[in-house]
Scaffold this motif. Structure first.
Motif, PDB file in Angstrom:
ATOM      1  N   ARG A 491       0.849  -1.184   0.000  1.00 41.21           N
ATOM      2  CA  ARG A 491       0.000   0.000   0.000  1.00 41.21           C
ATOM      3  C   ARG A 491       0.891   1.244   0.000  1.00 41.21           C
ATOM      4  O   ARG A 491       2.104   1.140   0.015  1.00 41.21           O
ATOM      5  CB  ARG A 491      -0.892   0.004   1.233  1.00 41.21           C
ATOM      6  CG  ARG A 491      -1.827  -1.189   1.323  1.00 41.21           C
ATOM      7  CD  ARG A 491      -2.611  -1.133   2.627  1.00 41.21           C
ATOM      8  NE  ARG A 491      -1.692  -1.031   3.758  1.00 41.21           N
ATOM      9  CZ  ARG A 491      -1.589  -1.957   4.707  1.00 41.21           C
ATOM     10  NH1 ARG A 491      -2.330  -3.044   4.654  1.00 41.21           N
ATOM     11  NH2 ARG A 491      -0.741  -1.809   5.704  1.00 41.21           N
ATOM     12  N   ASP A 492       0.255   2.386   0.037  1.00 43.59           N
ATOM     13  CA  ASP A 492       1.023   3.630   0.067  1.00 43.59           C
ATOM     14  C   ASP A 492       1.949   3.640   1.273  1.00 43.59           C
ATOM     15  O   ASP A 492       1.603   3.123   2.334  1.00 43.59           O
ATOM     16  CB  ASP A 492       0.064   4.823   0.134  1.00 43.59           C
ATOM     17  CG  ASP A 492      -0.751   4.939  -1.142  1.00 43.59           C
ATOM     18  OD1 ASP A 492      -0.476   4.171  -2.089  1.00 43.59           O
ATOM     19  OD2 ASP A 492      -1.664   5.772  -1.188  1.00 43.59           O
ATOM     20  N   TRP A 493       3.111   4.232   1.106  1.00 45.41           N
ATOM     21  CA  TRP A 493       4.146   4.180   2.121  1.00 45.41           C
ATOM     22  C   TRP A 493       4.467   5.598   2.598  1.00 45.41           C
ATOM     23  O   TRP A 493       4.832   6.452   1.783  1.00 45.41           O
ATOM     24  CB  TRP A 493       5.393   3.525   1.516  1.00 45.41           C
ATOM     25  CG  TRP A 493       6.518   3.375   2.477  1.00 45.41           C
ATOM     26  CD1 TRP A 493       7.553   4.245   2.634  1.00 45.41           C
ATOM     27  CD2 TRP A 493       6.741   2.300   3.384  1.00 45.41           C
ATOM     28  NE1 TRP A 493       8.410   3.775   3.598  1.00 45.41           N
ATOM     29  CE2 TRP A 493       7.939   2.578   4.072  1.00 45.41           C
ATOM     30  CE3 TRP A 493       6.053   1.118   3.691  1.00 45.41           C
ATOM     31  CZ2 TRP A 493       8.458   1.729   5.047  1.00 45.41           C
ATOM     32  CZ3 TRP A 493       6.580   0.276   4.656  1.00 45.41           C
ATOM     33  CH2 TRP A 493       7.765   0.587   5.318  1.00 45.41           C
ATOM     34  N   ALA A 494       4.327   5.811   3.896  1.00 44.73           N
ATOM     35  CA  ALA A 494       4.660   7.114   4.455  1.00 44.73           C
ATOM     36  C   ALA A 494       6.169   7.313   4.316  1.00 44.73           C
ATOM     37  O   ALA A 494       6.939   6.568   4.887  1.00 44.73           O
ATOM     38  CB  ALA A 494       4.240   7.176   5.915  1.00 44.73           C
ATOM     39  N   CYS A 495       6.572   8.292   3.542  1.00 38.62           N
ATOM     40  CA  CYS A 495       7.973   8.338   3.137  1.00 38.62           C
ATOM     41  C   CYS A 495       8.768   9.440   3.825  1.00 38.62           C
ATOM     42  O   CYS A 495       9.927   9.658   3.503  1.00 38.62           O
ATOM     43  CB  CYS A 495       8.062   8.508   1.632  1.00 38.62           C
ATOM     44  SG  CYS A 495       7.325  10.036   1.045  1.00 38.62           S
ATOM     45  N   ALA A 496       8.152  10.148   4.758  1.00 38.92           N
ATOM     46  CA  ALA A 496       8.896  11.206   5.433  1.00 38.92           C
ATOM     47  C   ALA A 496       8.411  11.300   6.865  1.00 38.92           C
ATOM     48  O   ALA A 496       7.278  10.922   7.179  1.00 38.92           O
ATOM     49  CB  ALA A 496       8.687  12.544   4.725  1.00 38.92           C
ATOM     50  N   ILE A 513      13.125  12.761   4.757  1.00 33.56           N
ATOM     51  CA  ILE A 513      12.814  11.525   4.028  1.00 33.56           C
ATOM     52  C   ILE A 513      13.319  10.340   4.830  1.00 33.56           C
ATOM     53  O   ILE A 513      14.457  10.327   5.290  1.00 33.56           O
ATOM     54  CB  ILE A 513      13.448  11.566   2.632  1.00 33.56           C
ATOM     55  CG1 ILE A 513      12.820  12.700   1.828  1.00 33.56           C
ATOM     56  CG2 ILE A 513      13.269  10.233   1.918  1.00 33.56           C
ATOM     57  CD1 ILE A 513      13.588  13.074   0.581  1.00 33.56           C
ATOM     58  N   GLU A 514      12.455   9.349   5.000  1.00 29.38           N
ATOM     59  CA  GLU A 514      12.836   8.231   5.880  1.00 29.38           C
ATOM     60  C   GLU A 514      13.738   7.252   5.135  1.00 29.38           C
ATOM     61  O   GLU A 514      13.898   7.307   3.924  1.00 29.38           O
ATOM     62  CB  GLU A 514      11.592   7.586   6.495  1.00 29.38           C
ATOM     63  CG  GLU A 514      10.643   6.948   5.525  1.00 29.38           C
ATOM     64  CD  GLU A 514      11.063   5.559   5.099  1.00 29.38           C
ATOM     65  OE1 GLU A 514      11.493   4.789   5.974  1.00 29.38           O
ATOM     66  OE2 GLU A 514      10.956   5.259   3.902  1.00 29.38           O
ATOM     67  N   SER A 515      14.264   6.307   5.912  1.00 27.33           N
ATOM     68  CA  SER A 515      15.432   5.598   5.416  1.00 27.33           C
ATOM     69  C   SER A 515      15.145   4.579   4.317  1.00 27.33           C
ATOM     70  O   SER A 515      16.012   4.292   3.501  1.00 27.33           O
ATOM     71  CB  SER A 515      16.150   4.920   6.576  1.00 27.33           C
ATOM     72  OG  SER A 515      15.392   3.835   7.039  1.00 27.33           O
TER      73      SER A 515
END
Length: 961
Positions: A491-496, A513-515
């Motif tokens: 699904r959509d990914w929280a990227c920050a 921005i996450e790792s």
RNA sequence: GCGGGGGUAGCCAAGCCCGACCAACGGCGCGGGACUUAAGAUCCCGUCCCUUAGGGGUUCGCAGGUUCGAAUCCUGCCCCCCGCACCA
């Protein structure tokens, strides 16, 4: 005490230095040569590396070395990752003197005095890069670290995200996060005192109309609404009447706060206590019947709303609370309840599951001997068990009305949707397990409505990702399905997020921005990193400090023009053009190898993002997956205390042995197992190889009869080894290319006594080259000491020479071996201590008949009659039809089940007598007695037991004295 | 429950796709031997059961089936591991 044959550590350090000084592994584009680009995910730098990293790393490295030795220009780069929360969190904990974190550093062997320096996150990153000691063939000139600590990489990630946003792959959305109400911030894993890894879960809020308000109860099991018998409140607890989205709800005060954080308009009104509610009736959603509000003590006011609906058929808590209440006449009286109505409450069967009767909660409470609603430990276990079987195997009963017969798994979602639709329910998020912030505040869930997502749920994007998988080669092939499956459910990914090290979102610097999101296409960065980084973790290249999107557009995508870009960033156009060429030469990468835990996130993200940014011809070509490293039969993991740090392993065994151990650990879908006994064996064998190969060569400058056989074996080993290397099957490669080849040499030596020096040299060269992939240091040392002036690590891998495969030599040697084995078998069974052995070979006509049968079989199926027909035309066979017929039956049978290549061997008539005569000294050494070779039927044959009758072609009769 | 991977002799582990070379590669462990003053290392032999002549018997999770022939193909079942889901 024997001195080590060579100083492992000193030799390893020496060659590592030499390779580095000579730039042996430095890779630059060379358009005339085929390239090979392999890499592994950069490791996260919050501690020393352990073997869990080294295994997938080396599996890629072995492949890259093999490719280098088979004529490829190989790029195998390495960088380091420091994006995210763990390092930052750990550094903060050190600053606070937090004892667990301090102990972790001590355990890694950091001296006490140096520990305070780890307050600075950057210190972590600079201390831990240490991979070089493995002797890995890495181009260190392309080294870098992630995040805004490294300007050009930071610019690269910002470019990447702007592109993704332009194309609509990054969007805003709502997202539940674990949240600290005191700090007013999300709490990442590493900021938690308790509850690491805990995710938000969604409860269903059931709304019970009562007077002009709703009692609101939270449940994770909306499918059980048909079994509701009553409501529970805590008579002592405080509740509030609150206006929620324009309705009047009764919940506890904490729930009111949580609802507010989750996007509801909440206005808290008057307070009331549980007692005020008890004895009232409310209509149960789904059930559509009035049920009583009753008292209980097991409610956790921290979770849900403080009001719980009661389903005694399937919830042990509810069943026990009901039982307790029925038995408590005093309380019933005190609260003014009607004892008859309470006594009449009975559980309603709603779910039929495998192995359970109609009322599982009742059943399990009895079975486990649960005493009361306060028997928490047993009740938790009971709940877990019932839920599991109920969810997986349960089917709704007739009580569920239109949902009767539907599996629980499906009914749960459908019933929930129905209740939400009809306005009888709402949702509330809670942490799945208790989470406590570092500030000691219990966490709640907040719905963040301005969260940035990478929209992996996008169907169009999924389709393109699937297509990219079809172009990929997988090692092993079996993981391909896993990837397709992952793409489908992602699904959509929280990227920050708001904290941690990283690159800021280019359009909103509140976000980092996450790792997992900043590391999806950086393999492309490696192709130009040498110019941007100049070998430094944090770039000091002046012009690379302010790279623009136009720069990456040109270099990575080929749009725009080099001159403009060069002027913009302040370097010359030639360099920019050159970088474009480096990229085009190397990209896409040919192999990326990782642990299997990354399949469902990083590796799949890698495919998605390549598809989004690059044309199809530049999406990844090869993915390798490695299982979870096991040590001593257990999974290697920090949390389980079963870790083996690389530096400790290297100290104890040296790089070559560690590498051998990894090669032997097994591949495919299996978990690689590190075997210390094998390490011991490998250590001995490597030392032995060094000693053997560098010793003054024994032997003579004269051919031996076994030379063709040995060369043939050697070539077969080489061919099999190449095949295994190509499939990343290193355990097999080690066996065929090292252990089997060594065994062949041992046999050769035992057979000939004095080896041919030329053969020996050939063996040494071949073996050293093959082994160089796995044990490069010893091999380089050997290579130098046998007088080679080049490097073995860049030498060409041995070719299998078809011209040296000698079927006849193999057949004759197999014959000798067969005789040896047969004789041994006889001696073993009879227990005779032999004084002399007589080997009686079959007469020539038999051998001719055998060869004839085999050659006929090569042309097509053979039958008794077709064989006899042909045999009678052969001069030497004509005279003995009856004897021939006896033999023919057996020959035809043997030949018709032999494989093609064995037929070639069988079809050869060779001089058995001559071979055995030649092998006689060897056989006599083996048996320590005289060996004579005779032929059946020859004059003067001494054969008291008439053994000569059993002589067959390829299997002489054996007479033991 | 969904998706994936597995169950092979004391242990680890090949083979299975492409049925016959399979009592089933290899390693470890164990037993014996050579070498050695000894130990270690190394090399050789053995290691399912029976067998004083190179042979026979019973095996590859369980039960059936296909086949002249199955560890290998088909059907059903049992069990293990990983991921997902889920755990008021």
């Amino acid at each position: 005490m024997s001195a080590p044959p060579y100083e492992t550590h000193a030799v390893e350090r020496k060659w590592q230095r030499v390779w580095e000084d000579k730039g042996v592994y430095r890779a630059r584009a060379a358009p005339a040569r085929p390239k090979f680009f392999a890499n592994v995910p950069y490791p996260y730098m919050n501690g020393y590396q352990h073997l869990g990293f080294a295994v997938p790393f080396l599996r890629a490295e072995f492949f890259s070395r093999y490719k280098r030795m088979t004529g490829h220009n190989v790029l195998f780069p390495q960088a380091f990752h420091c994006t995210g929360l763990p390092i930052l969190g750990a550094a903060e904990r050190i600053a606070e003197g937090e004892p667990v974190q301090v102990q972790i550093l001590r355990d890694m062997g950091i001296p006490e005095a140096e520990i305070p320096a780890f307050r600075d996150p950057i210190h972590w990153i600079e201390v831990f890069p240490e991979a070089a000691a493995l002797g890995a063939a890495v181009d260190w000139s392309r080294l870098f670290i992630t995040t805004n600590l490294n300007a050009p990489y930071d610019a690269f990630v910002r470019w990447q995200f702007r592109k993704l946003k332009e194309k609509g792959y990054v969007q805003l959305g709502k997202h539940p996060v674990i949240w600290c109400p005191k700090d007013e911030a999300p709490i990442g894993d590493h900021d938690r005192l308790e509850g690491e890894g805990v995710q938000p879960v969604e409860f269903t809020l059931l709304k019970f109309p009562i007077a002009n308000a709703f009692l609101v109860a939270a449940t994770l099991r909306p499918e059980t609404v048909f079994g509701q018998t009553n409501l529970w409140v805590d008579p002592e607890a405080t509740y509030v009447k609150a206006e929620v989205d324009g309705e009047s709800w009764v919940v506890n005060p904490r729930a009111a706060d949580k609802l507010r954080e989750q996007g509801h308009a909440v206005r808290v009104g008057p307070t009331l206590t549980g007692k005020d509610l008890i004895g009232k009736e409310a209509v149960a959603p789904g059930l559509d019947q009035p049920i009583l509000v009753l008292p209980s003590r097991f409610l956790d006011q921290g979770r849900g709303t403080g009001i719980v609906t009661s389903v005694p058929s399937d919830a042990p808590d509810d069943w026990m609370a009901l039982k307790d209440l029925k038995a408590d006449a005093a309380q019933i009286g005190a609260l003014g309840l009607d004892p008859a109505r309470i006594a009449a409450i009975q559980p309603i069967p709603i779910i039929q599951s495998e192995g359970w009767g109609p009322l599982p909660a009742v059943e399990i409470s009895d079975r486990m001997g649960i005493e009361s609603q306060m028997d928490r430990e047993k009740l938790e276990a009971a709940k877990a068990e019932i839920y599991r079987t109920g969810y997986y195997t349960g089917v709704m009963t007739a009580a569920a009305g239109e949902f009767a017969g539907v599996r629980v798994e499906e009914a749960k979602e459908r019933i929930k949707a129905r209740l939400l639709e009809s306005g009888q329910a709402a949702t509330l998020w809670e942490p799945a397990d208790p989470v406590v912030c570092r500030c000691a505040t219990p966490a709640i869930v907040k719905i963040v409505d301005n969260q940035w997502f990478l929209v992996y749920g996008n169907a169009e994007w999924k389709r393109a990702a699937h297509a990219a998988l079809d172009r990929l080669v997988f090692f092993p092939e079996a993981v391909r399905k896993q990837f397709h499956y992952t793409i489908d459910w992602l699904r959509d990914w929280a990227c920050a997020h708001h904290r941690g090290l990283g690159t800021q979102l280019p359009w909103d610097d509140h976000w980092v921005i996450e790792s997992l999101s900043d590391s999806t296409v950086y393999m492309a960065y490696y192709t130009i990193a040498h110019a941007l980084q100049d070998g430094k973790l944090r770039s000091e290249v002046p012009w690379a400090k302010a790279l623009t999107d136009a720069f990456f557009d040109y270099v990575l995508l080929g749009s725009g023009n080099a001159g403009t870009v060069a002027a913009q960033v302040g370097t010359d156009a030639k360099l920019v053009e050159h970088l474009r060429k480096e990229f085009l030469y190397w990209y896409p990468f040919d192999l990326r190898n990782t642990g299997k835990d990354l399949v469902q996130n990083h590796m799949t993200f890698c495919v998605f993002n390549h598809v989004a940014l690059f044309p199809p011809e530049q999406t990844p070509r090869g993915f390798g997956i490695t299982g979870f490293v096991r040590l001593g039969g257990r999974k290697m993991s920090k949390s389980k205390g079963n870790v083996w740090y690389l530096r400790v392993a290297l100290e104890e065994w040296g790089a070559d042995v560690v590498r051998m151990m990894v090669a032997n650990a097994g591949g495919g879908m299996d978990d690689p197992k590190l075997d210390l006994e094998f390490a011991e064996v490998a250590r001995g064998r490597l030392a032995g190889w060094h000693a053997f190969a560098t010793a003054k060569g024994e032997g003579a400058d004269a051919p031996t009869p076994l030379d063709p056989w040995f060369l043939s074996s050697l070539n077969r080993s080489v061919a099999l080894t190449r095949e295994a290397m190509q499939a990343m099957e290193y355990r097999i490669a080690l066996r065929t290319g090292f252990f089997d080849l060594q065994a062949a040499w041992d046999w050769y030596r035992a057979r000939v006594g004095v080896p041919n020096r030329q053969i020996r040299d050939r063996f040494v060269e071949t073996q050293t080259k093959i082994l160089a992939v796995f044990a490069p240091h010893v091999c380089e040392e050997v290579w130098q000491r046998i007088g080679r002036s080049d490097f073995v690590v860049t030498a060409s891998f041995p070719e299998a020479r078809a011209s040296e495969v000698d079927v006849r030599a193999e057949a004759s040697e197999a014959f000798v071996r067969r005789v040896l084995d047969d004789a041994r078998e006889i001696l073993k069974v009879t227990g005779i201590e032999p004084k002399a052995l007589t080997l009686i070979i079959a007469p020539p006509w038999m051998r001719e008949a055998s060869a004839l049968a085999a050659s006929l079989a090569r042309e097509g199926p053979v039958t008794m009659s077709s064989f006899m027909e042909r045999a009678m035309g052969v001069g030497s066979l004509q005279g003995r039809p009856s004897e021939l017929a006896g033999l023919a039956k057996r020959l035809v049978e043997d030949v018709s089940r032999a494989r093609r290549e064995d037929l070639d061997r069988l079809a050869m008539v060779f001089d058995e007598r001559a071979y055995l005569e030649a092998a006689r000294p060897f056989l006599e050494r083996q048996f320590r007695c005289a060996v004579a070779v005779r032929e059946a039927g020859e004059p003067g044959l001494v054969d008291p037991k008439g053994k000569a009758r059993s002589a067959m072609p390829g299997r002489p009769a054996i007479y033991v004295e």
